[in-house]
Design a protein around this motif. Structure first.
Motif, PDB file in Angstrom:
ATOM      1  N   ARG A   9     115.794  13.729  78.076  1.00  0.00           N
ATOM      2  CA  ARG A   9     116.492  12.728  78.753  1.00  0.00           C
ATOM      3  C   ARG A   9     115.320  11.897  78.973  1.00  0.00           C
ATOM      4  O   ARG A   9     114.033  12.392  79.194  1.00  0.00           O
ATOM      5  CB  ARG A   9     117.074  13.218  80.035  1.00  0.00           C
ATOM      6  CG  ARG A   9     118.499  13.759  79.848  1.00  0.00           C
ATOM      7  CD  ARG A   9     119.154  14.244  81.179  1.00  0.00           C
ATOM      8  NE  ARG A   9     119.364  13.162  81.921  1.00  0.00           N
ATOM      9  CZ  ARG A   9     119.882  13.204  83.200  1.00  0.00           C
ATOM     10  NH1 ARG A   9     120.015  14.381  83.575  1.00  0.00           N
ATOM     11  NH2 ARG A   9     120.148  12.164  83.970  1.00  0.00           N
ATOM     12  N   LYS A  10     115.586  10.389  79.307  1.00  0.00           N
ATOM     13  CA  LYS A  10     114.482   9.485  79.127  1.00  0.00           C
ATOM     14  C   LYS A  10     114.802   8.606  80.542  1.00  0.00           C
ATOM     15  O   LYS A  10     115.812   8.451  81.016  1.00  0.00           O
ATOM     16  CB  LYS A  10     114.331   8.313  78.344  1.00  0.00           C
ATOM     17  CG  LYS A  10     113.323   7.309  78.354  1.00  0.00           C
ATOM     18  CD  LYS A  10     113.307   6.628  77.234  1.00  0.00           C
ATOM     19  CE  LYS A  10     111.967   5.731  77.508  1.00  0.00           C
ATOM     20  NZ  LYS A  10     111.616   4.745  76.182  1.00  0.00           N
ATOM     21  N   PHE A  11     113.647   8.827  81.310  1.00  0.00           N
ATOM     22  CA  PHE A  11     113.677   8.192  82.741  1.00  0.00           C
ATOM     23  C   PHE A  11     112.675   7.166  82.784  1.00  0.00           C
ATOM     24  O   PHE A  11     111.431   7.350  82.873  1.00  0.00           O
ATOM     25  CB  PHE A  11     113.261   9.163  83.996  1.00  0.00           C
ATOM     26  CG  PHE A  11     114.224  10.473  83.796  1.00  0.00           C
ATOM     27  CD1 PHE A  11     115.586  10.226  84.837  1.00  0.00           C
ATOM     28  CD2 PHE A  11     114.125  11.267  82.995  1.00  0.00           C
ATOM     29  CE1 PHE A  11     116.406  11.238  84.860  1.00  0.00           C
ATOM     30  CE2 PHE A  11     115.149  12.733  83.091  1.00  0.00           C
ATOM     31  CZ  PHE A  11     116.036  12.434  84.014  1.00  0.00           C
ATOM     32  N   ASN A  12     113.183   5.902  82.742  1.00  0.00           N
ATOM     33  CA  ASN A  12     112.084   4.577  82.683  1.00  0.00           C
ATOM     34  C   ASN A  12     111.271   4.899  81.291  1.00  0.00           C
ATOM     35  O   ASN A  12     111.789   4.771  80.313  1.00  0.00           O
ATOM     36  CB  ASN A  12     111.272   4.640  83.867  1.00  0.00           C
ATOM     37  CG  ASN A  12     112.221   4.378  84.985  1.00  0.00           C
ATOM     38  OD1 ASN A  12     112.745   3.187  85.260  1.00  0.00           O
ATOM     39  ND2 ASN A  12     112.299   5.436  86.117  1.00  0.00           N
ATOM     40  N   LEU A  55     111.459  12.385  89.072  1.00  0.00           N
ATOM     41  CA  LEU A  55     112.234  11.761  87.752  1.00  0.00           C
ATOM     42  C   LEU A  55     113.664  11.237  88.017  1.00  0.00           C
ATOM     43  O   LEU A  55     114.079  10.161  87.637  1.00  0.00           O
ATOM     44  CB  LEU A  55     112.237  12.715  86.718  1.00  0.00           C
ATOM     45  CG  LEU A  55     110.998  13.079  86.040  1.00  0.00           C
ATOM     46  CD1 LEU A  55     111.088  14.278  85.226  1.00  0.00           C
ATOM     47  CD2 LEU A  55     110.513  12.058  85.170  1.00  0.00           C
ATOM     48  N   ILE A  56     114.390  11.957  88.824  1.00  0.00           N
ATOM     49  CA  ILE A  56     115.725  11.688  88.962  1.00  0.00           C
ATOM     50  C   ILE A  56     115.664  10.534  90.065  1.00  0.00           C
ATOM     51  O   ILE A  56     116.780   9.481  89.736  1.00  0.00           O
ATOM     52  CB  ILE A  56     116.399  13.139  89.652  1.00  0.00           C
ATOM     53  CG1 ILE A  56     116.482  14.049  88.821  1.00  0.00           C
ATOM     54  CG2 ILE A  56     117.956  12.286  90.156  1.00  0.00           C
ATOM     55  CD1 ILE A  56     117.441  13.759  87.487  1.00  0.00           C
ATOM     56  N   GLY A  58     113.356   8.184  90.391  1.00  0.00           N
ATOM     57  CA  GLY A  58     112.950   6.992  89.878  1.00  0.00           C
ATOM     58  C   GLY A  58     111.766   6.551  90.640  1.00  0.00           C
ATOM     59  O   GLY A  58     110.992   5.692  90.436  1.00  0.00           O
ATOM     60  N   LYS A  61     107.859   6.441  87.457  1.00  0.00           N
ATOM     61  CA  LYS A  61     108.517   5.589  86.265  1.00  0.00           C
ATOM     62  C   LYS A  61     107.399   5.653  84.823  1.00  0.00           C
ATOM     63  O   LYS A  61     108.088   5.577  83.812  1.00  0.00           O
ATOM     64  CB  LYS A  61     108.949   4.136  86.469  1.00  0.00           C
ATOM     65  CG  LYS A  61     109.715   3.916  87.686  1.00  0.00           C
ATOM     66  CD  LYS A  61     109.899   2.456  87.925  1.00  0.00           C
ATOM     67  CE  LYS A  61     110.834   2.173  88.811  1.00  0.00           C
ATOM     68  NZ  LYS A  61     110.735   2.779  90.246  1.00  0.00           N
TER      69      LYS A  61
END
Length: 247
Positions: A9-12, A55-56, A58, A61
């Protein structure tokens, strides 16, 4: 704890590569909590370990590069572009980097010398006109920014063995009378007036009234301070050391 749910998964700007570790920590209530960290790859290529919560939500980033990019972007709002300008034998190619010094931005510019060599110099040093060419820039690379600032201070405010900024400076925190050079002596129940000049302290007398001590101090300042301040055109102004060059 599911250690697989974030992989891929990608976060920012961060993409989760794998689960990294669990840390056991106490929360504000004193309870033991497990905190999971995931190894992530930033868009810039750097790998960092970030907690699941950061991460969740934000909160984080990037690996830190986003903060740096934003900082440079914000600093450029007040930036006067020196690109293309000539300083002696040096022509500015463009902005190289921005660094913090005493909570102020210091801008470094890449310059091309007439001989063809390239060097990086701070905007302050370019504007001062002290760096004539790339050879002089390299000779000065070993000097710290503090050393350069001290040299500048010495040249601007240290005259005849006297710091001009001290002659027109603010009250000391230890001063209780509200007048420079005046203190109240309890053993004599009087105000004592003194003045310091060229590493000497002159006694101006004891006075029953603060106003009289103040007048004696002002008279001494006229005698000692005024001539040298006028000689060097230092009009009761506080020197702004290492001032950000593009405000």
């Amino acid at each position: 704890m599911n250690t697989m749910d974030l992989i891929g998964r990608k976060f920012n700007k961060l993409t989760v590569i794998k689960f990294d570790r669990i840390e056991h920590k106490r929360d504000i209530k004193g309870k033991n909590r497990d905190k999971g960290y995931w190894l992530c790859k930033c868009d810039c290529g750097r790998e960092v370990s970030i907690s699941r919560n950061e991460l969740i939500t934000g909160k984080t980033k990037s690996c830190g590069c986003l903060y740096k990019e934003t900082g440079i972007k914000n600093s450029k709002k007040h930036l006067i572009d020196l690109t293309g300008k000539r300083f002696n034998e040096l022509v500015v190619i463009g902005l190289d980097r921005v660094e913090k010094y005493n909570n102020k931005n210091v801008y470094y510019w890449k310059c091309r010398c007439d001989c063809g060599n390239e060097v990086v110099i701070s905007g302050n040093r370019l504007k001062e006109g002290r760096i004539k060419d790339c050879k002089e820039a390299k000779r000065n690379e070993v000097k710290s920014y503090t050393e350069i600032g001290n040299e500048f201070k010495k040249e601007k405010i240290l005259k005849e063995g006297t710091r001009l900024d001290n002659l027109s400076g603010k009250l000391s925190k230890a001063n209780t009378s509200g007048v420079r050079g005046v203190s109240f002596k309890k053993d004599k129940n009087k105000y004592k007036a003194t003045i310091g000049f060229k590493k000497r302290t002159y006694f101006l007398g004891y006075y029953d009234k603060l106003e009289d001590a103040k007048k004696a101090r002002e008279k001494a300042e006229e005698k000692f301070y005024k001539p040298i301040l006028e000689k060097y055109n230092y009009k009761n102004k506080k020197l702004k050391e290492n001032e950000e060059e593009f405000e």
